[in-house]
Design a protein around this motif. Structure first.
Motif, PDB file in Angstrom:
ATOM      1  N   ALA A 110       0.841  -1.200   0.000  1.00 13.67           N
ATOM      2  CA  ALA A 110       0.000   0.000   0.000  1.00 13.67           C
ATOM      3  C   ALA A 110       0.873   1.246   0.000  1.00 13.67           C
ATOM      4  O   ALA A 110       1.967   1.253   0.574  1.00 13.67           O
ATOM      5  CB  ALA A 110      -0.919   0.015   1.220  1.00 13.67           C
ATOM      6  N   VAL A 111       0.388   2.285  -0.657  1.00  9.75           N
ATOM      7  CA  VAL A 111       0.995   3.608  -0.591  1.00  9.75           C
ATOM      8  C   VAL A 111       0.000   4.530   0.103  1.00  9.75           C
ATOM      9  O   VAL A 111      -1.149   4.647  -0.330  1.00  9.75           O
ATOM     10  CB  VAL A 111       1.329   4.154  -1.996  1.00  9.75           C
ATOM     11  N   VAL A 112       0.416   5.149   1.180  1.00 13.66           N
ATOM     12  CA  VAL A 112      -0.453   6.033   1.961  1.00 13.66           C
ATOM     13  C   VAL A 112       0.055   7.465   1.808  1.00 13.66           C
ATOM     14  O   VAL A 112       1.220   7.743   2.080  1.00 13.66           O
ATOM     15  CB  VAL A 112      -0.461   5.639   3.449  1.00 13.66           C
ATOM     16  N   TRP A 113      -0.825   8.352   1.371  1.00 16.75           N
ATOM     17  CA  TRP A 113      -0.466   9.758   1.154  1.00 16.75           C
ATOM     18  C   TRP A 113      -1.159  10.604   2.211  1.00 16.75           C
ATOM     19  O   TRP A 113      -2.394  10.615   2.295  1.00 16.75           O
ATOM     20  CB  TRP A 113      -0.898  10.183  -0.250  1.00 16.75           C
ATOM     21  N   ALA A 114      -0.390  11.298   3.032  1.00 17.71           N
ATOM     22  CA  ALA A 114      -0.977  12.127   4.099  1.00 17.71           C
ATOM     23  C   ALA A 114       0.037  13.183   4.505  1.00 17.71           C
ATOM     24  O   ALA A 114       1.189  13.180   4.060  1.00 17.71           O
ATOM     25  CB  ALA A 114      -1.358  11.262   5.297  1.00 17.71           C
TER      26      ALA A 114
ATOM     27  N   HIS B  96       1.080  13.147  10.113  1.00 17.81           N
ATOM     28  CA  HIS B  96       0.432  11.842  10.238  1.00 17.81           C
ATOM     29  C   HIS B  96       1.380  10.703   9.879  1.00 17.81           C
ATOM     30  O   HIS B  96       1.309   9.622  10.473  1.00 17.81           O
ATOM     31  CB  HIS B  96      -0.799  11.763   9.335  1.00 17.81           C
ATOM     32  N   LEU B  97       2.276  10.927   8.919  1.00 20.17           N
ATOM     33  CA  LEU B  97       3.114   9.836   8.416  1.00 20.17           C
ATOM     34  C   LEU B  97       4.488   9.753   9.063  1.00 20.17           C
ATOM     35  O   LEU B  97       5.068   8.677   9.151  1.00 20.17           O
ATOM     36  CB  LEU B  97       3.271   9.947   6.896  1.00 20.17           C
ATOM     37  N   GLY B  98       5.066  10.885   9.487  1.00 16.84           N
ATOM     38  CA  GLY B  98       6.343  10.828  10.182  1.00 16.84           C
ATOM     39  C   GLY B  98       6.162  10.194  11.551  1.00 16.84           C
ATOM     40  O   GLY B  98       5.152  10.402  12.234  1.00 16.84           O
ATOM     41  N   ASP B  99       7.115   9.398  11.993  1.00 19.82           N
ATOM     42  CA  ASP B  99       7.016   8.681  13.262  1.00 19.82           C
ATOM     43  C   ASP B  99       6.901   9.675  14.423  1.00 19.82           C
ATOM     44  O   ASP B  99       7.850  10.400  14.733  1.00 19.82           O
ATOM     45  CB  ASP B  99       8.253   7.798  13.431  1.00 19.82           C
ATOM     46  N   ALA B 100       5.760   9.704  15.082  1.00 16.76           N
ATOM     47  CA  ALA B 100       5.501  10.682  16.152  1.00 16.76           C
ATOM     48  C   ALA B 100       6.435  10.510  17.339  1.00 16.76           C
ATOM     49  O   ALA B 100       6.699  11.474  18.066  1.00 16.76           O
ATOM     50  CB  ALA B 100       4.049  10.571  16.611  1.00 16.76           C
TER      51      ALA B 100
ATOM     52  N   ARG C  29       5.806  13.835  23.551  1.00 19.08           N
ATOM     53  CA  ARG C  29       5.757  14.447  24.890  1.00 19.08           C
ATOM     54  C   ARG C  29       4.341  14.875  25.256  1.00 19.08           C
ATOM     55  O   ARG C  29       4.024  15.036  26.435  1.00 19.08           O
ATOM     56  CB  ARG C  29       6.710  15.645  24.953  1.00 19.08           C
ATOM     57  N   ARG C  30       3.493  15.062  24.230  1.00 18.07           N
ATOM     58  CA  ARG C  30       2.089  15.424  24.494  1.00 18.07           C
ATOM     59  C   ARG C  30       1.206  14.185  24.596  1.00 18.07           C
ATOM     60  O   ARG C  30      -0.010  14.300  24.718  1.00 18.07           O
ATOM     61  CB  ARG C  30       1.566  16.330  23.380  1.00 18.07           C
ATOM     62  N   GLY C  31       1.815  13.013  24.509  1.00 19.10           N
ATOM     63  CA  GLY C  31       1.044  11.777  24.592  1.00 19.10           C
ATOM     64  C   GLY C  31       0.369  11.404  23.293  1.00 19.10           C
ATOM     65  O   GLY C  31      -0.568  10.607  23.287  1.00 19.10           O
ATOM     66  N   GLU C  32       0.858  11.955  22.165  1.00 20.86           N
ATOM     67  CA  GLU C  32       0.242  11.694  20.866  1.00 20.86           C
ATOM     68  C   GLU C  32       1.039  10.658  20.083  1.00 20.86           C
ATOM     69  O   GLU C  32       2.285  10.652  20.113  1.00 20.86           O
ATOM     70  CB  GLU C  32       0.144  12.988  20.052  1.00 20.86           C
ATOM     71  N   LEU C  33       0.332   9.809  19.381  1.00 15.34           N
ATOM     72  CA  LEU C  33       0.926   8.878  18.427  1.00 15.34           C
ATOM     73  C   LEU C  33       0.371   9.203  17.053  1.00 15.34           C
ATOM     74  O   LEU C  33      -0.463  10.097  16.914  1.00 15.34           O
ATOM     75  CB  LEU C  33       0.641   7.427  18.816  1.00 15.34           C
ATOM     76  N   ASN C  34       0.848   8.507  16.021  1.00 13.43           N
ATOM     77  CA  ASN C  34       0.281   8.753  14.695  1.00 13.43           C
ATOM     78  C   ASN C  34       0.390   7.526  13.813  1.00 13.43           C
ATOM     79  O   ASN C  34       0.917   6.475  14.237  1.00 13.43           O
ATOM     80  CB  ASN C  34       0.907   9.986  14.034  1.00 13.43           C
ATOM     81  N   LEU C  35      -0.115   7.654  12.610  1.00 11.32           N
ATOM     82  CA  LEU C  35      -0.150   6.537  11.676  1.00 11.32           C
ATOM     83  C   LEU C  35       1.256   6.009  11.386  1.00 11.32           C
ATOM     84  O   LEU C  35       1.485   4.797  11.375  1.00 11.32           O
ATOM     85  CB  LEU C  35      -0.827   6.980  10.375  1.00 11.32           C
ATOM     86  N   GLY C  36       2.220   6.915  11.132  1.00  6.44           N
ATOM     87  CA  GLY C  36       3.573   6.477  10.824  1.00  6.44           C
ATOM     88  C   GLY C  36       4.195   5.661  11.940  1.00  6.44           C
ATOM     89  O   GLY C  36       4.870   4.651  11.685  1.00  6.44           O
ATOM     90  N   GLN C  37       3.981   6.068  13.179  1.00  4.95           N
ATOM     91  CA  GLN C  37       4.504   5.320  14.320  1.00  4.95           C
ATOM     92  C   GLN C  37       3.883   3.933  14.407  1.00  4.95           C
ATOM     93  O   GLN C  37       4.580   2.935  14.598  1.00  4.95           O
ATOM     94  CB  GLN C  37       4.232   6.092  15.613  1.00  4.95           C
TER      95      GLN C  37
ATOM     96  N   ILE D 121       8.334   8.514   4.041  1.00 10.56           N
ATOM     97  CA  ILE D 121       8.899   9.630   3.277  1.00 10.56           C
ATOM     98  C   ILE D 121       8.268  10.937   3.735  1.00 10.56           C
ATOM     99  O   ILE D 121       7.051  11.041   3.847  1.00 10.56           O
ATOM    100  CB  ILE D 121       8.658   9.424   1.763  1.00 10.56           C
ATOM    101  N   GLY D 122       9.105  11.937   3.975  1.00 18.79           N
ATOM    102  CA  GLY D 122       8.622  13.261   4.348  1.00 18.79           C
ATOM    103  C   GLY D 122       8.932  14.276   3.269  1.00 18.79           C
ATOM    104  O   GLY D 122       9.854  14.095   2.460  1.00 18.79           O
ATOM    105  N   PHE D 123       8.168  15.365   3.234  1.00 17.91           N
ATOM    106  CA  PHE D 123       8.351  16.448   2.265  1.00 17.91           C
ATOM    107  C   PHE D 123       8.609  17.758   3.002  1.00 17.91           C
ATOM    108  O   PHE D 123       8.035  17.995   4.060  1.00 17.91           O
ATOM    109  CB  PHE D 123       7.104  16.620   1.394  1.00 17.91           C
ATOM    110  N   GLY D 124       9.443  18.600   2.401  1.00 15.86           N
ATOM    111  CA  GLY D 124       9.703  19.906   2.986  1.00 15.86           C
ATOM    112  C   GLY D 124       9.821  20.982   1.933  1.00 15.86           C
ATOM    113  O   GLY D 124      10.098  20.693   0.763  1.00 15.86           O
ATOM    114  N   THR D 125       9.621  22.237   2.356  1.00 19.04           N
ATOM    115  CA  THR D 125       9.752  23.380   1.451  1.00 19.04           C
ATOM    116  C   THR D 125      10.182  24.599   2.242  1.00 19.04           C
ATOM    117  O   THR D 125       9.982  24.660   3.473  1.00 19.04           O
ATOM    118  CB  THR D 125       8.438  23.659   0.715  1.00 19.04           C
ATOM    119  N   ASP D 126      10.756  25.570   1.550  1.00 25.06           N
ATOM    120  CA  ASP D 126      11.183  26.802   2.212  1.00 25.06           C
ATOM    121  C   ASP D 126      10.163  27.918   2.051  1.00 25.06           C
ATOM    122  O   ASP D 126       9.814  28.606   3.008  1.00 25.06           O
ATOM    123  CB  ASP D 126      12.531  27.261   1.644  1.00 25.06           C
ATOM    124  N   HIS D 127       9.665  28.116   0.839  1.00 22.96           N
ATOM    125  CA  HIS D 127       8.780  29.249   0.577  1.00 22.96           C
ATOM    126  C   HIS D 127       7.883  28.914  -0.615  1.00 22.96           C
ATOM    127  O   HIS D 127       8.035  27.881  -1.245  1.00 22.96           O
ATOM    128  CB  HIS D 127       9.592  30.516   0.283  1.00 22.96           C
ATOM    129  N   GLY D 128       6.945  29.808  -0.913  1.00 26.42           N
ATOM    130  CA  GLY D 128       6.032  29.611  -2.033  1.00 26.42           C
ATOM    131  C   GLY D 128       4.609  29.949  -1.642  1.00 26.42           C
ATOM    132  O   GLY D 128       4.370  30.892  -0.887  1.00 26.42           O
TER     133      GLY D 128
END
Length: 240
Positions: A72-76, A80-84, A91-99, A112-119
């Motif tokens: 499966a490929v999950v797009w979010a 949600h996808l980076g390991d919480a 520290r806030r007691g939160e987990l997520n899908l990636g974890q 896989i994570g995505f990043g950007t500077d500006h736009g």
């Protein structure tokens, strides 16, 4: 109802499997939605955890339906996808899908994570507010986004974890830094407080994809063109 459906799953003929999956998933949505809105009323981390656990249960159900060799490929969003567990979310007691995916599938999962500077970005100022095209501010000096921007490369992808990652790069990136998360809401005027959190990038993702400048998304209409949207989108009907 959900428990009853699961108990009678084996009595259903094989060619009815897709219908059973649809019905069972609808029952799961109804049950989890009630729990989610009750938790959201209190305002604790439980509401976030319920939502991402529901995502994970849905993924497990789809993989089980399609068989032991299914993928499966999950797009979010990154949040949600980076390991919480590698972020301030833990520290806030939160987990997520990636974890949850990493805990369940181990090295069979690739995050896989995505990043950007500006736009620009399509987002609202407030919940239930109208969509706006907003300008993304240049990244914070203490962020992973600024490190990526300072590389001088407009776009790249780089493994940051696992055997394919450069060991020196991974070690350099392990020191906690700020990371930006823009979702449904974007508030540039309070960006540091509203959209940045601390993370350890190599523990959060397996790979990092970078676009120095980003452009707000536009919905595609018939033929792959971007239609002009009527008032009330996405609930308005588009001309075809």
């Amino acid at each position: 109802m959900l428990i009853d459906l699961r108990g009678r799953r084996g009595q259903v003929r094989l060619h009815d499997g897709a219908s059973v999956l649809d019905v069972e998933q609808n029952a799961r949505v109804a049950a989890n939605a009630e729990r989610y809105y009750r938790a959201m009323y209190v305002g604790s981390a439980e509401s976030w955890n319920l939502r991402d656990t529901h995502m994970f249960e849905t993924l497990e159900a789809l993989l089980a339906y399609h068989g032991p060799r299914s993928k499966a490929v999950v797009w979010a969003h990154n949040s949600h996808l980076g390991d919480a567990s590698a972020t301030a979310m833990a520290r806030r007691g939160e987990l997520n899908l990636g974890q949850l995916v990493r805990e369940r599938f181990g090295e069979d999962a690739y995050v896989i994570g995505f990043g950007t500077d500006h736009g620009t970005v399509a987002a609202a100022t407030d919940w239930d507010g109208p969509m706006e095209i907003k300008r993304v501010r240049p990244s914070h000096p203490d962020s992973y986004e600024r490190v990526s921007h300072d590389s001088g490369v407009n776009a790249f992808l780089v493994p940051v974890a696992g055997s394919s990652a450069d060991a020196r790069l991974r070690d350099d990136l392990l020191a906690p830094r700020l990371e930006r998360a823009i979702g449904v809401i974007y508030r540039p005027e309070t960006e540091l407080m509203s959209h940045y959190f601390e993370a350890r990038l190599p523990d959060q993702f397996d790979e990092w994809i970078w676009f120095d400048s980003t452009t707000a998304i536009a919905p595609l209409g018939p033929g792959g063109t971007a239609p002009s949207l009527d008032h009330g989108h996405p609930f308005a009907t588009l001309d075809r």
